[in-house]
Design a protein around this motif. Sequence first.
Motif, PDB file in Angstrom:
ATOM      1  N   TYR A   1     -50.580   2.941   0.796  1.00 58.12           N
ATOM      2  CA  TYR A   1     -49.187   3.740   0.066  1.00 58.12           C
ATOM      3  C   TYR A   1     -50.028   4.199  -1.047  1.00 58.12           C
ATOM      4  O   TYR A   1     -50.757   4.199  -1.494  1.00 58.12           O
ATOM      5  N   VAL A   2     -48.654   5.253  -2.078  1.00 55.29           N
ATOM      6  CA  VAL A   2     -48.914   6.576  -2.734  1.00 55.29           C
ATOM      7  C   VAL A   2     -48.739   5.123  -4.331  1.00 55.29           C
ATOM      8  O   VAL A   2     -48.391   4.876  -4.532  1.00 55.29           O
ATOM      9  N   VAL A   3     -50.448   5.684  -5.136  1.00 57.05           N
ATOM     10  CA  VAL A   3     -50.462   5.741  -6.076  1.00 57.05           C
ATOM     11  C   VAL A   3     -50.149   6.279  -7.770  1.00 57.05           C
ATOM     12  O   VAL A   3     -51.878   7.338  -6.405  1.00 57.05           O
ATOM     13  N   SER A   4     -49.687   6.555  -8.067  1.00 61.23           N
ATOM     14  CA  SER A   4     -50.151   7.680  -9.368  1.00 61.23           C
ATOM     15  C   SER A   4     -50.296   7.336 -10.121  1.00 61.23           C
ATOM     16  O   SER A   4     -50.842   6.085 -10.685  1.00 61.23           O
ATOM     17  N   ALA A   5     -51.409   7.473 -10.991  1.00 57.91           N
ATOM     18  CA  ALA A   5     -52.523   7.243 -12.293  1.00 57.91           C
ATOM     19  C   ALA A   5     -52.541   8.704 -13.272  1.00 57.91           C
ATOM     20  O   ALA A   5     -52.678   9.516 -12.566  1.00 57.91           O
TER      21      ALA A   5
ATOM     22  N   GLU B   1     -52.888   4.481 -17.197  1.00 54.14           N
ATOM     23  CA  GLU B   1     -52.264   4.045 -16.346  1.00 54.14           C
ATOM     24  C   GLU B   1     -51.562   4.165 -14.784  1.00 54.14           C
ATOM     25  O   GLU B   1     -53.256   5.082 -14.600  1.00 54.14           O
ATOM     26  N   TYR B   2     -51.377   3.768 -13.707  1.00 53.81           N
ATOM     27  CA  TYR B   2     -51.469   3.233 -12.866  1.00 53.81           C
ATOM     28  C   TYR B   2     -50.311   2.839 -11.699  1.00 53.81           C
ATOM     29  O   TYR B   2     -49.692   1.953 -12.827  1.00 53.81           O
ATOM     30  N   THR B   3     -49.084   3.550 -10.676  1.00 47.26           N
ATOM     31  CA  THR B   3     -47.957   2.749 -10.872  1.00 47.26           C
ATOM     32  C   THR B   3     -48.487   3.184  -8.702  1.00 47.26           C
ATOM     33  O   THR B   3     -48.690   3.600  -8.474  1.00 47.26           O
ATOM     34  N   PRO B   4     -48.469   2.017  -8.772  1.00 42.09           N
ATOM     35  CA  PRO B   4     -48.338   2.484  -7.118  1.00 42.09           C
ATOM     36  C   PRO B   4     -46.620   1.866  -6.349  1.00 42.09           C
ATOM     37  O   PRO B   4     -46.061   1.571  -7.154  1.00 42.09           O
ATOM     38  N   ASP B   5     -46.432   2.694  -5.467  1.00 41.26           N
ATOM     39  CA  ASP B   5     -45.115   2.755  -4.704  1.00 41.26           C
ATOM     40  C   ASP B   5     -45.411   2.204  -3.284  1.00 41.26           C
ATOM     41  O   ASP B   5     -45.964   4.000  -2.456  1.00 41.26           O
ATOM     42  N   ARG B   6     -45.404   1.343  -2.475  1.00 37.52           N
ATOM     43  CA  ARG B   6     -44.941   1.087  -1.504  1.00 37.52           C
ATOM     44  C   ARG B   6     -43.844   1.456  -0.614  1.00 37.52           C
ATOM     45  O   ARG B   6     -44.128   1.368   0.179  1.00 37.52           O
ATOM     46  N   SER B   7     -42.847   1.887  -1.732  1.00 33.06           N
ATOM     47  CA  SER B   7     -41.990   2.658  -0.709  1.00 33.06           C
ATOM     48  C   SER B   7     -42.468   4.023   0.091  1.00 33.06           C
ATOM     49  O   SER B   7     -42.093   5.083   0.691  1.00 33.06           O
ATOM     50  N   ARG B   8     -43.646   4.568  -0.359  1.00 35.36           N
ATOM     51  CA  ARG B   8     -44.225   6.035   0.002  1.00 35.36           C
ATOM     52  C   ARG B   8     -45.399   5.550   0.590  1.00 35.36           C
ATOM     53  O   ARG B   8     -46.060   5.750  -0.199  1.00 35.36           O
ATOM     54  N   THR B   9     -44.702   5.510   1.812  1.00 35.10           N
ATOM     55  CA  THR B   9     -46.342   6.075   2.748  1.00 35.10           C
ATOM     56  C   THR B   9     -47.343   6.732   2.889  1.00 35.10           C
ATOM     57  O   THR B   9     -46.682   7.697   2.804  1.00 35.10           O
ATOM     58  N   CYS B  10     -48.235   7.291   3.396  1.00 35.75           N
ATOM     59  CA  CYS B  10     -49.109   8.084   3.417  1.00 35.75           C
ATOM     60  C   CYS B  10     -50.422   7.460   4.710  1.00 35.75           C
ATOM     61  O   CYS B  10     -50.335   6.625   4.983  1.00 35.75           O
TER      62      CYS B  10
END
Length: 124
Positions: free
Chosen positions: A97-101, A115-124
Amino acid sequence: MEFRIETFATGHADVQKQSKVTTGAAYDKIAADVIAAQGAGMVFKGTPVFKPEVTAVEVQGASSTATLVDCLDITNWKPIIAATGADAAQPGQVLRYVVSATAVKTQDSAWRISEYTPDRSRTC
């Protein structure tokens, strides 16, 4: 992120190592995750795969920030109940999944994830 892998593998955070790679909300979030894992009696075995890409850099005087996006692959990083060795993975868990940081350049000129935000709804 080697520090984070070690932290979750042992269940014990090394504050000095953590402060070399994280700051602010990211530092607090990892500390809370470690405490939650310890409380559940979990450790993690294996190694996650990181492939971060810098998507933007902003320099404003002495302050600099960078935006990163990563495709985190935890296929080979397994949650285990430490006392029994039992698999603790949730059924149907997303493994890529995508992690934004956001990273900030600190006063000692080091880059740290703030800061970081995992987004398990956005697979990669």
